[in-house]
Design a protein around this motif. Sequence first.
Motif, PDB file in Angstrom:
ATOM      1  N   GLU A   1       0.861  -1.180   0.000  1.00  0.00           N
ATOM      2  CA  GLU A   1       0.000   0.000   0.000  1.00  0.00           C
ATOM      3  C   GLU A   1       0.900   1.234   0.000  1.00  0.00           C
ATOM      4  OE1 GLU A   1      -3.596   0.943   2.844  1.00  0.00           O
ATOM      5  OE2 GLU A   1      -1.728   1.612   3.773  1.00  0.00           O
TER       6      GLU A   1
ATOM      7  N   ALA B   1      -4.568  -1.812  -0.390  1.00  0.00           N
ATOM      8  CA  ALA B   1      -5.566  -1.841   0.682  1.00  0.00           C
ATOM      9  C   ALA B   1      -5.054  -2.535   1.933  1.00  0.00           C
ATOM     10  CB  ALA B   1      -6.831  -2.533   0.178  1.00  0.00           C
TER      11      ALA B   1
ATOM     12  N   ARG C   1      -7.112   2.493   4.343  1.00  0.00           N
ATOM     13  CA  ARG C   1      -7.338   3.930   4.228  1.00  0.00           C
ATOM     14  C   ARG C   1      -7.934   4.308   2.873  1.00  0.00           C
ATOM     15  NH1 ARG C   1      -2.978   6.152   7.102  1.00  0.00           N
ATOM     16  NH2 ARG C   1      -1.685   4.529   6.210  1.00  0.00           N
ATOM     17  N   THR C   2      -8.607   5.437   2.842  1.00  0.00           N
ATOM     18  CA  THR C   2      -9.165   5.966   1.610  1.00  0.00           C
ATOM     19  C   THR C   2      -8.814   7.447   1.496  1.00  0.00           C
ATOM     20  OG1 THR C   2     -11.269   6.508   2.693  1.00  0.00           O
ATOM     21  CG2 THR C   2     -11.107   4.351   1.640  1.00  0.00           C
TER      22      THR C   2
ATOM     23  N   GLY D   1      -9.015  10.420   4.190  1.00  0.00           N
ATOM     24  CA  GLY D   1      -8.854   9.850   5.522  1.00  0.00           C
ATOM     25  C   GLY D   1      -7.785  10.578   6.323  1.00  0.00           C
TER      26      GLY D   1
ATOM     27  N   ASP E   1      -9.541   6.121   8.815  1.00  0.00           N
ATOM     28  CA  ASP E   1      -9.953   7.363   8.178  1.00  0.00           C
ATOM     29  C   ASP E   1     -10.459   8.394   9.183  1.00  0.00           C
ATOM     30  OD1 ASP E   1      -9.268   6.509   5.671  1.00  0.00           O
ATOM     31  OD2 ASP E   1     -11.272   5.810   5.145  1.00  0.00           O
TER      32      ASP E   1
END
Length: 226
Positions: free
Chosen positions: A33, A52, A56-57, A60, A146
Amino acid sequence: MNEPALDAERDAVLAALRPVVEGIAATFGPVCEAVLHDYRCPERSVVAVAGAVTGRTVGGAMSEIGMRVLARGDEAHDELNYVTRTADGTLLKSSTMVLRDSTGAVFGALCVNLDVTAVDRAHALLGALAGTARAPAQVPATTFGDDIDAVVDAIVDAHPLRRDTNWAALDRDRRLQLFRDLDGRGVFAVRRSVEHVATRLGISRASAYHYLSQARADTGPAADTP
Protein backbone atom coordinates in the motif's frame (compact mmCIF):
# COMPACT_ATOMS: atom_id res chain seq x y z
CA MET A 1 8.43 33.21 -1.42
CA ASN A 2 4.97 34.15 -0.16
CA GLU A 3 2.52 31.60 1.27
CA PRO A 4 0.23 31.34 -1.81
CA ALA A 5 3.26 30.62 -3.97
CA LEU A 6 4.50 28.01 -1.50
CA ASP A 7 1.07 26.37 -1.44
CA ALA A 8 1.08 26.22 -5.23
CA GLU A 9 4.51 24.59 -5.11
CA ARG A 10 3.32 22.04 -2.55
CA ASP A 11 0.24 21.26 -4.62
CA ALA A 12 2.48 20.66 -7.64
CA VAL A 13 4.69 18.24 -5.69
CA LEU A 14 1.66 16.28 -4.52
CA ALA A 15 0.23 16.18 -8.05
CA ALA A 16 3.54 14.87 -9.40
CA LEU A 17 3.64 12.09 -6.80
CA ARG A 18 0.13 10.74 -7.40
CA PRO A 19 1.22 8.46 -10.27
CA VAL A 20 4.22 7.37 -8.18
CA VAL A 21 1.79 6.10 -5.54
CA GLU A 22 0.05 3.95 -8.15
CA GLY A 23 3.37 2.75 -9.55
CA ILE A 24 4.74 1.62 -6.18
CA ALA A 25 1.61 -0.37 -5.34
CA ALA A 26 1.49 -1.94 -8.81
CA THR A 27 5.14 -2.97 -8.60
CA PHE A 28 4.88 -4.79 -5.26
CA GLY A 29 1.37 -6.18 -5.75
CA PRO A 30 -1.44 -6.88 -3.27
CA VAL A 31 0.83 -6.92 -0.19
CA CYS A 32 1.73 -3.27 -0.77
CA GLU A 33 0.00 0.00 0.00
CA ALA A 34 1.31 3.47 -0.86
CA VAL A 35 -0.23 6.55 0.76
CA LEU A 36 0.37 10.22 -0.02
CA HIS A 37 -0.28 12.68 2.80
CA ASP A 38 -0.80 16.44 2.84
CA TYR A 39 -0.11 17.53 6.41
CA ARG A 40 -1.69 20.93 5.87
CA CYS A 41 -4.94 19.19 6.79
CA PRO A 42 -4.14 16.47 9.35
CA GLU A 43 -7.78 15.39 9.74
CA ARG A 44 -8.01 14.60 6.00
CA SER A 45 -4.36 14.20 5.11
CA VAL A 46 -4.69 11.28 2.66
CA VAL A 47 -4.73 12.74 -0.86
CA ALA A 48 -3.86 9.56 -2.76
CA VAL A 49 -3.76 5.87 -1.88
CA ALA A 50 -3.13 2.67 -3.81
CA GLY A 51 -3.46 -0.77 -2.27
CA ALA A 52 -5.57 -1.84 0.68
CA VAL A 53 -3.21 -2.98 3.43
CA THR A 54 -4.53 -0.60 6.11
CA GLY A 55 -7.90 0.18 4.55
CA ARG A 56 -7.34 3.93 4.23
CA THR A 57 -9.17 5.97 1.61
CA VAL A 58 -8.69 9.41 0.09
CA GLY A 59 -9.84 12.03 2.58
CA GLY A 60 -8.85 9.85 5.52
CA ALA A 61 -6.78 10.87 8.52
CA MET A 62 -3.12 10.45 9.27
CA SER A 63 -1.95 7.67 11.58
CA GLU A 64 -0.06 7.93 14.86
CA ILE A 65 3.15 7.88 12.80
CA GLY A 66 2.01 10.92 10.84
CA MET A 67 1.19 12.73 14.05
CA ARG A 68 4.69 12.04 15.31
CA VAL A 69 6.17 13.51 12.13
CA LEU A 70 3.86 16.51 12.43
CA ALA A 71 4.96 17.09 16.02
CA ARG A 72 8.61 17.22 14.95
CA GLY A 73 7.84 19.84 12.34
CA ASP A 74 10.73 20.77 10.09
CA GLU A 75 13.05 18.65 12.26
CA ALA A 76 11.26 15.52 11.07
CA HIS A 77 13.26 12.99 9.10
CA ASP A 78 12.54 9.93 6.99
CA GLU A 79 11.69 6.78 8.92
CA LEU A 80 12.66 3.77 6.82
CA ASN A 81 12.03 0.03 7.15
CA TYR A 82 10.40 0.11 10.57
CA VAL A 83 8.07 -2.67 11.67
CA THR A 84 4.64 -2.14 13.16
CA ARG A 85 1.31 -3.95 13.26
CA THR A 86 -2.31 -3.05 12.79
CA ALA A 87 -5.04 -3.54 15.39
CA ASP A 88 -6.02 -6.86 13.73
CA GLY A 89 -2.46 -8.19 13.99
CA THR A 90 -1.27 -7.61 10.43
CA LEU A 91 2.51 -7.20 10.51
CA LEU A 92 3.82 -4.30 8.43
CA LYS A 93 7.20 -3.20 7.22
CA SER A 94 6.86 0.50 6.49
CA SER A 95 8.70 3.59 5.38
CA THR A 96 7.65 7.21 5.81
CA MET A 97 9.43 9.74 3.59
CA VAL A 98 8.78 13.39 4.43
CA LEU A 99 8.04 15.95 1.74
CA ARG A 100 9.57 19.43 1.93
CA ASP A 101 9.00 22.59 -0.06
CA SER A 102 11.81 24.80 -1.40
CA THR A 103 12.18 26.49 2.01
CA GLY A 104 12.80 23.15 3.70
CA ALA A 105 9.42 23.11 5.49
CA VAL A 106 7.78 19.71 5.92
CA PHE A 107 4.28 19.64 4.44
CA GLY A 108 3.52 16.00 3.73
CA ALA A 109 4.80 12.47 3.41
CA LEU A 110 4.89 9.50 1.08
CA CYS A 111 4.34 6.26 3.00
CA VAL A 112 4.79 2.66 1.89
CA ASN A 113 3.35 -0.25 3.88
CA LEU A 114 4.15 -3.88 3.08
CA ASP A 115 2.13 -6.69 4.63
CA VAL A 116 4.86 -9.11 5.79
CA THR A 117 2.63 -11.27 7.98
CA ALA A 118 2.98 -14.33 5.73
CA VAL A 119 6.74 -13.82 5.46
CA ASP A 120 7.04 -13.64 9.25
CA ARG A 121 5.04 -16.84 9.69
CA ALA A 122 7.13 -18.63 7.08
CA HIS A 123 10.30 -17.45 8.81
CA ALA A 124 9.02 -18.76 12.16
CA LEU A 125 8.10 -22.12 10.58
CA LEU A 126 11.50 -22.53 8.94
CA GLY A 127 13.19 -21.55 12.21
CA ALA A 128 11.19 -24.17 14.07
CA LEU A 129 12.08 -26.85 11.50
CA ALA A 130 15.75 -25.91 11.70
CA GLY A 131 15.72 -25.72 15.49
CA THR A 132 16.74 -22.06 15.49
CA ALA A 133 13.39 -20.48 16.34
CA ARG A 134 13.48 -17.49 18.68
CA ALA A 135 10.81 -15.91 20.83
CA PRO A 136 8.83 -13.43 18.71
CA ALA A 137 9.75 -9.80 19.23
CA GLN A 138 7.14 -7.42 20.59
CA VAL A 139 6.01 -5.19 17.73
CA PRO A 140 4.22 -1.93 18.58
CA ALA A 141 0.69 -1.49 17.31
CA THR A 142 -0.28 1.47 15.16
CA THR A 143 -3.83 2.68 14.61
CA PHE A 144 -4.67 3.28 10.95
CA GLY A 145 -8.03 4.65 9.93
CA ASP A 146 -9.95 7.36 8.18
CA ASP A 147 -11.27 8.84 11.45
CA ILE A 148 -8.80 11.14 13.22
CA ASP A 149 -10.78 10.86 16.47
CA ALA A 150 -10.23 7.10 16.52
CA VAL A 151 -6.49 7.64 16.10
CA VAL A 152 -6.44 10.16 18.98
CA ASP A 153 -8.47 7.79 21.15
CA ALA A 154 -6.04 4.95 20.50
CA ILE A 155 -3.04 7.08 21.47
CA VAL A 156 -4.71 8.29 24.68
CA ASP A 157 -5.98 4.86 25.69
CA ALA A 158 -2.66 3.12 25.00
CA HIS A 159 -0.62 5.54 27.13
CA PRO A 160 0.66 3.70 30.26
CA LEU A 161 -0.60 6.43 32.59
CA ARG A 162 -4.06 6.18 31.05
CA ARG A 163 -4.09 2.39 30.71
CA ASP A 164 -2.96 1.58 34.25
CA THR A 165 -5.12 4.03 36.19
CA ASN A 166 -7.81 6.67 35.77
CA TRP A 167 -7.48 10.44 35.63
CA ALA A 168 -8.66 10.97 39.20
CA ALA A 169 -5.89 8.73 40.54
CA LEU A 170 -3.13 10.70 38.80
CA ASP A 171 -1.24 13.32 40.76
CA ARG A 172 -0.34 16.66 39.20
CA ASP A 173 3.08 15.56 37.94
CA ARG A 174 1.68 12.52 36.19
CA ARG A 175 -1.16 14.54 34.68
CA LEU A 176 1.39 16.97 33.26
CA GLN A 177 3.46 14.04 32.00
CA LEU A 178 0.43 12.62 30.19
CA PHE A 179 -0.24 15.92 28.41
CA ARG A 180 3.47 16.41 27.68
CA ASP A 181 3.69 12.96 26.09
CA LEU A 182 0.51 13.43 24.04
CA ASP A 183 1.80 16.81 22.84
CA GLY A 184 5.14 15.28 21.88
CA ARG A 185 3.30 12.68 19.79
CA GLY A 186 1.50 15.36 17.80
CA VAL A 187 -1.97 14.80 19.23
CA PHE A 188 -2.61 18.49 19.84
CA ALA A 189 -1.60 19.48 16.32
CA VAL A 190 -5.03 18.28 15.24
CA ARG A 191 -7.95 20.71 15.38
CA ARG A 192 -10.34 20.22 18.31
CA SER A 193 -8.10 17.53 19.76
CA VAL A 194 -7.81 19.25 23.15
CA GLU A 195 -11.58 19.09 23.52
CA HIS A 196 -11.60 15.48 22.32
CA VAL A 197 -8.90 14.44 24.79
CA ALA A 198 -10.76 16.23 27.58
CA THR A 199 -13.87 14.19 26.82
CA ARG A 200 -11.85 10.97 26.67
CA LEU A 201 -10.31 11.70 30.07
CA GLY A 202 -13.59 12.87 31.58
CA ILE A 203 -12.36 16.37 32.41
CA SER A 204 -13.41 19.85 31.39
CA ARG A 205 -12.02 21.59 28.32
CA ALA A 206 -10.64 24.34 30.56
CA SER A 207 -8.74 21.78 32.62
CA ALA A 208 -7.30 20.19 29.49
CA TYR A 209 -6.07 23.54 28.16
CA HIS A 210 -4.62 24.35 31.59
CA TYR A 211 -2.61 21.12 31.77
CA LEU A 212 -1.44 21.50 28.18
CA SER A 213 -0.31 25.07 28.89
CA GLN A 214 1.54 23.97 32.02
CA ALA A 215 3.17 21.03 30.21
CA ARG A 216 4.39 23.32 27.45
CA ALA A 217 5.66 25.87 29.93
CA ASP A 218 8.02 23.19 31.23
CA THR A 219 9.31 21.95 27.89
CA GLY A 220 8.18 24.35 25.14
CA PRO A 221 5.47 23.60 22.55
CA ALA A 222 5.73 20.54 20.36
CA ALA A 223 3.09 22.00 18.06
CA ASP A 224 0.88 25.07 17.82
CA THR A 225 -2.17 25.07 20.03
CA PRO A 226 -5.21 24.39 17.81
